[in-house]
Write a protein that holds these residues in place. Structure first.
Motif, PDB file in Angstrom:
ATOM      1  N   SER A 175       4.775  -9.644   5.751  1.00  0.00           N
ATOM      2  CA  SER A 175       3.570  -9.386   4.978  1.00  0.00           C
ATOM      3  C   SER A 175       2.662  -8.892   5.953  1.00  0.00           C
ATOM      4  O   SER A 175       2.723  -9.283   7.259  1.00  0.00           O
ATOM      5  CB  SER A 175       2.893 -10.668   4.663  1.00  0.00           C
ATOM      6  OG  SER A 175       3.932 -11.445   3.436  1.00  0.00           O
TER       7      SER A 175
ATOM      8  N   ARG B 238      12.082  -5.561   0.289  1.00  0.00           N
ATOM      9  CA  ARG B 238      10.761  -6.130   0.993  1.00  0.00           C
ATOM     10  C   ARG B 238      10.744  -6.785   2.397  1.00  0.00           C
ATOM     11  O   ARG B 238      11.870  -7.432   2.447  1.00  0.00           O
ATOM     12  CB  ARG B 238       9.744  -7.057   0.101  1.00  0.00           C
ATOM     13  CG  ARG B 238       9.423  -6.616  -1.036  1.00  0.00           C
ATOM     14  CD  ARG B 238       8.630  -7.399  -2.149  1.00  0.00           C
ATOM     15  NE  ARG B 238       8.018  -6.767  -3.274  1.00  0.00           N
ATOM     16  CZ  ARG B 238       6.976  -6.034  -3.333  1.00  0.00           C
ATOM     17  NH1 ARG B 238       6.249  -6.123  -2.588  1.00  0.00           N
ATOM     18  NH2 ARG B 238       6.655  -5.609  -4.672  1.00  0.00           N
TER      19      ARG B 238
ATOM     20  N   ASN C 193      -0.811 -14.745   3.219  1.00  0.00           N
ATOM     21  CA  ASN C 193      -0.415 -15.120   1.889  1.00  0.00           C
ATOM     22  C   ASN C 193      -0.472 -14.025   1.062  1.00  0.00           C
ATOM     23  O   ASN C 193      -0.888 -14.207  -0.327  1.00  0.00           O
ATOM     24  CB  ASN C 193      -1.757 -16.086   1.609  1.00  0.00           C
ATOM     25  CG  ASN C 193      -2.048 -17.304   2.478  1.00  0.00           C
ATOM     26  OD1 ASN C 193      -0.877 -18.164   2.816  1.00  0.00           O
ATOM     27  ND2 ASN C 193      -3.121 -17.388   2.820  1.00  0.00           N
ATOM     28  N   GLU C 194      -0.187 -12.924   1.550  1.00  0.00           N
ATOM     29  CA  GLU C 194       0.190 -11.816   0.704  1.00  0.00           C
ATOM     30  C   GLU C 194       1.472 -11.498   0.706  1.00  0.00           C
ATOM     31  O   GLU C 194       2.370 -11.821   1.472  1.00  0.00           O
ATOM     32  CB  GLU C 194      -0.753 -10.527   1.284  1.00  0.00           C
ATOM     33  CG  GLU C 194      -1.997 -10.606   1.014  1.00  0.00           C
ATOM     34  CD  GLU C 194      -2.887  -9.175   1.444  1.00  0.00           C
ATOM     35  OE1 GLU C 194      -2.101  -8.278   1.711  1.00  0.00           O
ATOM     36  OE2 GLU C 194      -3.953  -9.043   1.335  1.00  0.00           O
ATOM     37  N   PRO C 195       2.111 -10.793  -0.371  1.00  0.00           N
ATOM     38  CA  PRO C 195       3.504 -10.461  -0.746  1.00  0.00           C
ATOM     39  C   PRO C 195       3.860  -9.654   0.576  1.00  0.00           C
ATOM     40  O   PRO C 195       3.206  -8.877   1.083  1.00  0.00           O
ATOM     41  CB  PRO C 195       3.476  -9.771  -2.096  1.00  0.00           C
ATOM     42  CG  PRO C 195       2.174 -10.083  -2.732  1.00  0.00           C
ATOM     43  CD  PRO C 195       1.280 -10.278  -1.726  1.00  0.00           C
ATOM     44  N   GLU C 196       5.047  -9.853   0.642  1.00  0.00           N
ATOM     45  CA  GLU C 196       5.870  -9.116   1.631  1.00  0.00           C
ATOM     46  C   GLU C 196       5.824  -7.540   1.219  1.00  0.00           C
ATOM     47  O   GLU C 196       5.805  -7.199  -0.001  1.00  0.00           O
ATOM     48  CB  GLU C 196       7.356  -9.332   1.966  1.00  0.00           C
ATOM     49  CG  GLU C 196       7.479 -10.788   2.453  1.00  0.00           C
ATOM     50  CD  GLU C 196       8.984 -10.804   2.846  1.00  0.00           C
ATOM     51  OE1 GLU C 196       9.863 -10.631   1.952  1.00  0.00           O
ATOM     52  OE2 GLU C 196       9.338 -11.306   3.975  1.00  0.00           O
ATOM     53  N   VAL C 197       5.976  -6.570   1.968  1.00  0.00           N
ATOM     54  CA  VAL C 197       5.669  -5.257   1.701  1.00  0.00           C
ATOM     55  C   VAL C 197       6.985  -4.410   1.532  1.00  0.00           C
ATOM     56  O   VAL C 197       7.885  -4.599   2.296  1.00  0.00           O
ATOM     57  CB  VAL C 197       4.910  -4.564   3.042  1.00  0.00           C
ATOM     58  CG1 VAL C 197       4.615  -2.840   2.645  1.00  0.00           C
ATOM     59  CG2 VAL C 197       3.603  -5.265   3.159  1.00  0.00           C
TER      60      VAL C 197
ATOM     61  N   SER D 176      12.952  -1.502  -3.365  1.00  0.00           N
ATOM     62  CA  SER D 176      13.233  -2.825  -3.867  1.00  0.00           C
ATOM     63  C   SER D 176      13.251  -3.699  -2.782  1.00  0.00           C
ATOM     64  O   SER D 176      13.168  -5.152  -2.923  1.00  0.00           O
ATOM     65  CB  SER D 176      14.469  -2.912  -4.725  1.00  0.00           C
ATOM     66  OG  SER D 176      15.524  -2.760  -3.900  1.00  0.00           O
TER      67      SER D 176
END
Length: 540
Positions: A230, A227, A234-238, A225
């Motif tokens: 990135s 993160r 511009n990508e979501p955090e991992v 859950s």
């Protein structure tokens, strides 16, 4: 500390009122033993202090070199218990600051002859809680964990107890002072005293697995859950567990926990089905698994604490707190390094006995020594590393080679006329390596036995994946494989790469595997569900 102790005592009283201890001493046979283990494990998962407090009452262990002395006075029909020196005081006695009675382990002297360690019931407080005459009790003070257990120290100043207070299942003393036992050999008599008490190590191994699972379930669920950063703009955090480095931290520990859990269950079964002939095996296996499983537990809790970052520092998230609570298990029932050396002594004795009889070696899983030494491929491939044949071969090769090295070392020292005590002191490095080799081979074998019972399908595939992680992580982390030449440096590099591949393949199963532990949600940390909700203003 006093509040924790009071809470522990209230919980003991609550369990007693609910009938949890009813039939504790009446249930016999394997079913009775397994019932007691299940009770002890359940309590320990909820509150480790409570589990330990019950454990020291029901699953105690003791040692041969006890200095407390008990003599018999035939004129009065009483035993006289004495603490002859400061080093003979009873230390870390759980319940010492509340109990009215205790079981005292002491050397028994009859007519000037030491008959070895025996157990006696002694009253240490009256019904009003006052310490009895000829007894001194002091508190052990605040500890780094387990402060719910009231550990104390006890001295006996020629305390007199009735003759009937000797626990006499193995030996007795007649009214006129004659020592009576059907077991004449002192070593065998001591072994008979110890046999019922091996359960202490059995419960410790089980408890270590439950504690490990709580830590892993918390850290892995948190990593699913939480993160961070990135990889691309511009990508979501991992998710933390999608980072290969995080997988490498936690997933080998997860696979190893499954392997060690299977081994813990194996120990329970050989204990509850024990016979006089199998006691030696139970003792050796319990020594091995107690050491390996408690080491694994502490290492896992530390890694889980770090993997949870700052959240791992919060007491409500359990992992850091469990480290302090569980640390004592590494020295309960014997120092782990000493236990490794005990295993090696037992293996040495088995090897020499078989050689003297000129017969194949039998028992303790050493039958592989009767076969030719396995040959390890010069160049290892991924497909080879994952085979049960390779994994078994290299674990057996390491064990047999270290046993032969240990036999040679001991023989060389004996040829120089050195004492047995000195020999085992100076050969400790090889002895400890051998103890670990025996333990790892045993764990792999119990895993293979469990895996063999599962039909082909997704479950068997995941079990095979975890077995390969367990085997390769042992190859990577134990220096003996390189030190003694079982792996070349090139093959060690292949193993290291394979671990990363295996972890990435196990990643999709991580949540299912920790959920399969079956830990009730109430026993897990808040961050094991949703770390944001756990820290929201509404939770303040």
């Amino acid at each position: 500390m006093e509040q924790q102790r009071e809470m522990t005592m209230r919980r003991v009283d609550y369990l007693r009122e609910k009938g949890v201890f009813d039939g504790w001493f009446d249930k016999k046979g394997p079913e009775g033993d397994l019932w007691r283990f299940s009770q002890a494990e359940s309590v320990s998962v909820f509150d480790h202090s409570l589990g330990i407090k019950l454990g020291v009452h029901f699953f105690l262990w003791y040692v041969r070199g006890i200095e407390t002395i008990t003599r018999y006075d035939a004129s009065t029909g009483e035993f006289i218990i004495n603490t002859p020196c400061e080093s003979a005081q009873k230390y870390w006695i759980g319940g010492a600051n509340h109990a009215t009675h205790t079981v005292v382990f002491s050397q028994l002297e009859i007519n000037g002859v030491n008959q070895g360690v025996h157990a006696f019931i002694a009253q240490i407080r009256d019904e009003n809680g006052n310490v009895c005459p000829n007894i001194r009790i002091a508190d052990c003070g605040h500890k780094i964990g387990l402060n719910g257990v009231d550990n104390g120290r006890i001295w006996f100043d020629n305390l007199r107890i009735p003759r009937e207070n000797l626990l006499n299942s193995v030996a007795d003393v007649s009214r006129d002072g004659q020592y009576l036992s059907a077991i004449k050999d002192p070593d065998q008599r001591f072994a008979a005293f110890l046999a019922p008490l091996t359960s202490g190590r059995v419960t410790i191994t089980a408890s270590s697995m439950n504690t490990t699972k709580i830590g892993l379930a918390t850290a892995i669920r948190y990593s699913l859950s939480r993160r961070a950063f990135s990889i691309r703009p511009n990508e979501p955090e991992v998710l933390l567990l999608d980072y290969p480095s995080h997988q490498r931290r936690l997933l080998p520990l997860l696979a190893k926990t499954y392997a060690l859990s299977f081994a813990s269950n194996y120990l329970k079964m050989i204990y509850v089905k024990r016979t006089p002939e199998s006691i030696k095996t139970v003792h050796v296996v319990s020594s091995a698994l107690k050491a390996v499983l408690t080491w694994h537990c502490m290492r896992t809790l530390q890694e889980c604490r770090e993997a949870c970052g700052g959240q791992g520092l919060k007491t409500e998230n359990h992992v850091g707190h469990l480290k302090g609570e569980y640390d004592v298990q590494l020295t309960f029932e014997g120092d782990n390094n000493v236990l490794m050396r005990q295993i090696s002594k037992a293996l040495l004795a088995e090897f020499l006995a078989a050689k003297k009889r000129n017969k194949p070696i039998r028992g303790l899983g050493l039958e592989h020594l009767n076969k030719p030494a396995p040959v390890i491929p010069t160049h290892l491939a991924s497909s080879t590393l994952r085979t049960t044949q390779f994994q078994t071969d290299i674990f057996c090769l390491r064990e047999r080679d270290l046993l032969h090295r240990f036999v040679t070392e001991v023989s060389q020292h004996q040829a120089q006329g050195e004492s047995k005590e000195h020999i085992f002191t100076v050969t400790y490095q090889t002895a400890e390596d051998l103890g670990r080799a025996f333990s790892d081979r045993l764990i792999l074998q119990t895993y293979l036995d469990v895996e063999a019972t599962v039909p082909k399908g997704p479950l068997k595939s995941v079990l095979g994946l975890m077995r390969s992680i367990y085997a390769t992580i042992v190859l990577e982390e134990d220096a003996s494989f390189l030190r003694y030449g079982y792996l070349s440096t090139d093959n060690a590099a292949v193993v290291r790469k394979e671990v990363l591949k295996l972890c990435s393949e196990l990643r999709p199963h991580a949540l299912s595997l920790v959920s399969s532990f079956g830990i009730p949600d109430a026993f897990l940390a808040p961050i094991a569900f949703n770390w944001i909700d756990a820290n929201a203003w509404s939770s303040v």
